[in-house]
Design a protein around this motif. Structure first.
Motif, mmCIF file in Angstrom:
data_model
loop_
_atom_site.group_PDB
_atom_site.id
_atom_site.type_symbol
_atom_site.label_atom_id
_atom_site.label_comp_id
_atom_site.label_asym_id
_atom_site.label_seq_id
_atom_site.Cartn_x
_atom_site.Cartn_y
_atom_site.Cartn_z
ATOM 1 N N GLU A 76 0.829 -1.205 0.000
ATOM 2 C CA GLU A 76 0.000 0.000 0.000
ATOM 3 C C GLU A 76 0.865 1.257 0.000
ATOM 4 O O GLU A 76 0.545 2.245 -0.677
ATOM 5 C CB GLU A 76 -0.908 -0.001 1.227
ATOM 6 C CG GLU A 76 -1.855 1.189 1.326
ATOM 7 C CD GLU A 76 -2.851 1.263 0.178
ATOM 8 O OE1 GLU A 76 -3.345 2.367 -0.113
ATOM 9 O OE2 GLU A 76 -3.142 0.200 -0.431
ATOM 10 N N HIS A 77 1.968 1.204 0.723
ATOM 11 C CA HIS A 77 2.879 2.355 0.751
ATOM 12 C C HIS A 77 3.438 2.650 -0.633
ATOM 13 O O HIS A 77 3.433 3.805 -1.085
ATOM 14 C CB HIS A 77 4.029 2.098 1.724
ATOM 15 C CG HIS A 77 5.175 3.038 1.544
ATOM 16 N ND1 HIS A 77 5.103 4.374 1.877
ATOM 17 C CD2 HIS A 77 6.420 2.845 1.014
ATOM 18 C CE1 HIS A 77 6.252 4.971 1.578
ATOM 19 N NE2 HIS A 77 7.061 4.065 1.061
ATOM 20 N N LYS A 79 2.176 1.811 -3.450
ATOM 21 C CA LYS A 79 1.085 2.247 -4.318
ATOM 22 C C LYS A 79 0.832 3.741 -4.125
ATOM 23 O O LYS A 79 0.694 4.494 -5.099
ATOM 24 C CB LYS A 79 -0.184 1.453 -3.992
ATOM 25 C CG LYS A 79 -1.355 1.753 -4.913
ATOM 26 C CD LYS A 79 -2.612 1.009 -4.473
ATOM 27 C CE LYS A 79 -2.396 -0.490 -4.550
ATOM 28 N NZ LYS A 79 -3.650 -1.236 -4.192
ATOM 29 N N GLU A 80 0.800 4.185 -2.875
ATOM 30 C CA GLU A 80 0.597 5.606 -2.585
ATOM 31 C C GLU A 80 1.764 6.441 -3.113
ATOM 32 O O GLU A 80 1.556 7.537 -3.653
ATOM 33 C CB GLU A 80 0.447 5.813 -1.075
ATOM 34 C CG GLU A 80 -0.838 5.244 -0.488
ATOM 35 C CD GLU A 80 -0.897 5.443 1.011
ATOM 36 O OE1 GLU A 80 0.117 5.910 1.596
ATOM 37 O OE2 GLU A 80 -1.936 5.145 1.601
ATOM 38 N N GLN A 83 1.536 6.825 -6.866
ATOM 39 C CA GLN A 83 0.430 7.692 -7.276
ATOM 40 C C GLN A 83 0.595 9.125 -6.781
ATOM 41 O O GLN A 83 -0.265 9.971 -7.034
ATOM 42 C CB GLN A 83 -0.890 7.120 -6.754
ATOM 43 C CG GLN A 83 -1.250 5.767 -7.353
ATOM 44 C CD GLN A 83 -2.452 5.128 -6.680
ATOM 45 O OE1 GLN A 83 -2.901 5.558 -5.611
ATOM 46 N NE2 GLN A 83 -2.997 4.090 -7.312
ATOM 47 N N GLY A 84 1.694 9.371 -6.088
ATOM 48 C CA GLY A 84 1.948 10.717 -5.568
ATOM 49 C C GLY A 84 1.064 11.087 -4.400
ATOM 50 O O GLY A 84 0.884 12.270 -4.101
ATOM 51 N N GLN A 85 0.531 10.083 -3.695
ATOM 52 C CA GLN A 85 -0.387 10.341 -2.590
ATOM 53 C C GLN A 85 0.244 10.113 -1.220
ATOM 54 O O GLN A 85 -0.394 10.349 -0.193
ATOM 55 C CB GLN A 85 -1.623 9.445 -2.726
ATOM 56 C CG GLN A 85 -2.423 9.696 -3.994
ATOM 57 C CD GLN A 85 -3.559 8.698 -4.160
ATOM 58 O OE1 GLN A 85 -3.629 7.689 -3.450
ATOM 59 N NE2 GLN A 85 -4.475 8.991 -5.070
ATOM 60 N N TYR A 86 1.486 9.662 -1.197
ATOM 61 C CA TYR A 86 2.111 9.348 0.087
ATOM 62 C C TYR A 86 2.468 10.612 0.857
ATOM 63 O O TYR A 86 3.060 11.546 0.318
ATOM 64 C CB TYR A 86 3.380 8.520 -0.129
ATOM 65 C CG TYR A 86 4.217 8.377 1.125
ATOM 66 C CD1 TYR A 86 3.733 7.681 2.223
ATOM 67 C CD2 TYR A 86 5.482 8.962 1.211
ATOM 68 C CE1 TYR A 86 4.493 7.560 3.376
ATOM 69 C CE2 TYR A 86 6.250 8.841 2.358
ATOM 70 C CZ TYR A 86 5.749 8.134 3.433
ATOM 71 O OH TYR A 86 6.499 8.029 4.572
ATOM 72 N N GLN A 87 2.102 10.620 2.128
ATOM 73 C CA GLN A 87 2.460 11.705 3.031
ATOM 74 C C GLN A 87 3.262 11.125 4.194
ATOM 75 O O GLN A 87 2.797 10.210 4.873
ATOM 76 C CB GLN A 87 1.198 12.393 3.573
ATOM 77 C CG GLN A 87 0.383 13.116 2.518
ATOM 78 C CD GLN A 87 1.154 14.262 1.872
ATOM 79 O OE1 GLN A 87 1.905 14.976 2.558
ATOM 80 N NE2 GLN A 87 0.978 14.448 0.575
ATOM 81 N N ASN A 93 8.253 4.852 7.287
ATOM 82 C CA ASN A 93 7.137 4.278 6.547
ATOM 83 C C ASN A 93 7.272 2.752 6.533
ATOM 84 O O ASN A 93 8.263 2.195 7.011
ATOM 85 C CB ASN A 93 7.069 4.853 5.126
ATOM 86 C CG ASN A 93 8.325 4.573 4.321
ATOM 87 O OD1 ASN A 93 8.719 3.432 4.128
ATOM 88 N ND2 ASN A 93 8.972 5.648 3.845
ATOM 89 N N ARG A 167 10.541 12.603 -5.275
ATOM 90 C CA ARG A 167 9.103 12.709 -5.004
ATOM 91 C C ARG A 167 8.797 13.859 -4.050
ATOM 92 O O ARG A 167 7.662 14.022 -3.603
ATOM 93 C CB ARG A 167 8.584 11.399 -4.413
ATOM 94 C CG ARG A 167 8.493 10.249 -5.413
ATOM 95 C CD ARG A 167 7.339 10.466 -6.352
ATOM 96 N NE ARG A 167 7.158 9.335 -7.265
ATOM 97 C CZ ARG A 167 6.167 9.256 -8.144
ATOM 98 N NH1 ARG A 167 5.271 10.231 -8.207
ATOM 99 N NH2 ARG A 167 6.060 8.223 -8.951
#
Length: 210
Positions: A76-77, A79-80, A83-87, A93, A167
């Motif tokens: 999941e990490h 994948k995020e 997709q540029g969604q990881y914070q 992490n 990123r």
């Protein structure tokens, strides 16, 4: 956006000292400076054991229970991240957590096998005489081969840092000043306890090894 401290002084000091010691241990081995190699190995042993203990009883962000996750969390990490969604959070992490565990395990193997290693020329570990010659030879081989594994893990770590930076995530900066923006502040334990533990362990290993 407010910055909060997520890495205590011990975690940061431990990280950078390990970096310096791995380089120094490689150089002393290459130059045949085995007396100095043994001295530095004692310090590294203290750092490894203290970091493992800190991972069990130290600051919240440094505990293995906080950042060692299952395979699903790692997937999941990534994948995020893709997709540029990881914070970033207030600890490692899911992927970075396993990187920490892998690095500590490889370093622990390197340190432990070095205690029994004997090249029959310049170097004999403090416990080499406590085991049979065949076992010492076997552990010496692991000590040499494991260093290549260590280099691979370090290179992978550096590549990951670069990819995260591309990123927009600066992992190095947080490991220098210990702070990160937009996250909840973890509970930090006074780092002096760990620093004192490192000094005590390193001293004990130094006299044991030398």
């Amino acid at each position: 956006m407010q910055r909060v401290k997520i890495w205590d002084a011990f975690v940061r000091l431990n990280h950078w000292l390990m970096v310096a010691l791995v380089v120094a241990l490689w150089w002393t081995a290459e130059q045949g400076e085995m007396e100095r190699h043994l001295q530095l190995a004692g310090i590294l042993g203290g750092l490894i054991v203290a970091r493992i203990l800190w991972g069990l009883f130290g600051s919240e962000s440094a505990r293995f229970s906080r950042f060692v996750k299952g395979p699903a969390a790692v997937v999941e990490h990534f994948k995020e991240l893709g997709q540029g969604q990881y914070q970033p959070g207030n600890t490692h992490n899911a992927a970075g957590g396993w990187a920490v565990v892998a690095l500590l395990l490889v370093l622990l193997v390197q340190f432990t096998t070095g205690l029994f290693a004997d090249d029959e020329i310049f170097f004999s570990g403090p416990l080499a005489s406590a085991v049979s010659g065949d076992l010492s030879d076997f552990l010496t081989g692991i000590h040499k081969d494991n260093f290549n594994v260590l280099i691979a893990v370090v290179v992978l770590h550096v590549v990951a840092i670069i990819l995260y930076r591309l990123r927009g995530i600066n992992l190095v900066a947080a490991m220098i000043h210990g702070k990160r923006e937009g996250v909840a502040a973890p509970r930090l334990v006074n780092a002096w306890w760990a620093i004192i533990a490192v000094a005590a362990l390193a001293t004990a290993f130094y006299f044991f090894i030398n």
